[in-house]
Design an enzyme around this catalytic site. Structure first.
Site, PDB file in Angstrom:
ATOM      1  N   GLU A   2       0.695  -1.141   0.097  1.00  0.00           N
ATOM      2  CA  GLU A   2      -0.104  -0.018  -0.079  1.00  0.00           C
ATOM      3  C   GLU A   2       0.837   1.208  -0.095  1.00  0.00           C
ATOM      4  O   GLU A   2       1.904   1.207   0.794  1.00  0.00           O
ATOM      5  CB  GLU A   2      -0.806   0.029   1.244  1.00  0.00           C
ATOM      6  CG  GLU A   2      -2.147   1.244   1.234  1.00  0.00           C
ATOM      7  CD  GLU A   2      -3.211   0.997   2.165  1.00  0.00           C
ATOM      8  OE1 GLU A   2      -3.033   0.173   3.095  1.00  0.00           O
ATOM      9  OE2 GLU A   2      -4.070   1.929   2.059  1.00  0.00           O
ATOM     10  N   GLU A  36     -13.032   2.675   2.083  1.00  0.00           N
ATOM     11  CA  GLU A  36     -12.016   2.691   3.397  1.00  0.00           C
ATOM     12  C   GLU A  36     -12.700   3.934   4.025  1.00  0.00           C
ATOM     13  O   GLU A  36     -12.542   4.961   3.530  1.00  0.00           O
ATOM     14  CB  GLU A  36     -10.760   2.646   3.234  1.00  0.00           C
ATOM     15  CG  GLU A  36     -10.003   2.306   4.416  1.00  0.00           C
ATOM     16  CD  GLU A  36      -8.352   1.951   4.243  1.00  0.00           C
ATOM     17  OE1 GLU A  36      -7.903   0.942   4.535  1.00  0.00           O
ATOM     18  OE2 GLU A  36      -7.622   3.037   3.911  1.00  0.00           O
TER      19      GLU A  36
HETATM   20 MN    MN Z   1      -6.071   2.196   2.734  1.00  0.00          MN
END
Ligand code: MN
Length: 302
Positions: free
Chosen positions: A153, A249
């Protein structure tokens, strides 16, 4: 047209519902995820010892969901450290995480797995970066045995000192040199660090390394109420033929997880009603995916 963005699996991060993962919390999160129209739930795995893989797999099947997992290393498990003991602890944590992902019937582990998920007070070092590459190579090989892909990420400068842009992630992925390691993009972070949203999507897709996308607002609250260019992002995802999950998210101090709250700085309440937030996000993702597809059709006919 070979792919339609509206066919992508759409997921939601479990921390929208709960900061815990005991059976009743997991069941409640799965039920509400399915009710809100999602295909997938992303389960945080900060401590692999706290996630019951068999329970998670059975609940997902019961609710017709697939699972993906994400984690963030800590200062004591930072594989980009210069300290061999800390690196070894991080490697051990990632290998345990892979076991949980495999036993849960999942195919993916993403998140901040190349460094600690923390605000650093020092520059990255060449030794530390090489340590991260070596560990991720081994973890990738272990993951490949189970058909699992790793996603690095890309997060903002206050949550890592190693990978803040897609180009940095692509360079790290190249150095790791394994087919099952890719880039995990997150709009919230991209909105802070990238020059634009379409370029990184294109470059990751051209390298065939775009494996996971977090859809989040600039303030991590309701989609469409911040400064993230959702139109541009969805158009880019559509144009490159991205077929992977789109995972919403969002974080609010209404839902508390001790480790996440402090690591991510969740000090405010951008929302209180998680069900309403989730339904709205699902609809917003569908609307933008549909619009991006329509845009391309219109262009071709004119
Ligand atoms: Mn994230």
């Amino acid at each position: 047209m070979t792919t339609v963005l509206t066919d992508n699996p759409v997921g939601i991060h479990a921390l929208v519902w709960t900061g815990a993962w005991d059976e009743s919390s997991a069941r409640d999160a799965m039920r509400r995820t399915a009710t809100a129209g999602y295909d997938l739930i992303e389960v945080p795995l900060l401590d692999p010892g706290l996630v019951d893989a068999t329970m998670t797999r059975e609940l997902a099947v019961e609710h017709g969901l697939t699972t993906r997992f994400s984690t963030g290393l800590g200062p004591d498990t930072d594989i980009s450290s210069d300290d061999a003991d800390v690196v070894a602890a991080g490697a051990h944590l990632l290998e345990r995480a892979i076991e949980v992902v495999a036993q849960s019937g999942s195919d993916f582990l993403g998140g901040v797995i190349s460094s600690a998920m923390t605000k650093y007070t020092r520059l990255p070092t060449a030794t530390g970066r090489a340590n991260a590459v070596a560990v991720l190579r081994e973890v990738a090989d272990r993951a490949a045995d189970h058909g699992i892909t790793l996603g690095l990420e890309v997060v903002n400068r206050y949550e890592s000192n190693l990978v803040n842009t897609a180009d940095q992630a692509l360079a790290l992925v190249d150095d790791i040199g394994r087919d099952n390691v890719g880039v995990h993009l997150d709009l919230y972070h991209m909105n802070i660090e990238e020059r634009d949203l379409a370029g990184p999507v294109r470059r990751c897709a051209e390298a065939r390394r775009l494996v996971h996308v977090h859809v989040g607002e600039s303030h991590r609250g309701y989609l469409g109420t911040g400064s993230v260019d959702l139109v541009g992002l969805f158009r880019a995802l559509h144009d490159v033929g991205y077929v992977g999950p789109l995972v919403f998210e969002s974080f609010s101090s209404v839902v508390v997880s001790e480790a996440f709250t402090t690591a991510l700085g969740i000090w405010r309440e951008p929302w209180q009603d998680a069900d309403d937030l989730a339904r709205h996000a699902r609809q917003t993702i569908a609307t933008h995916a549909h619009a991006a597809a329509s845009h391309l059709v219109t262009d071709r006919r004119s």
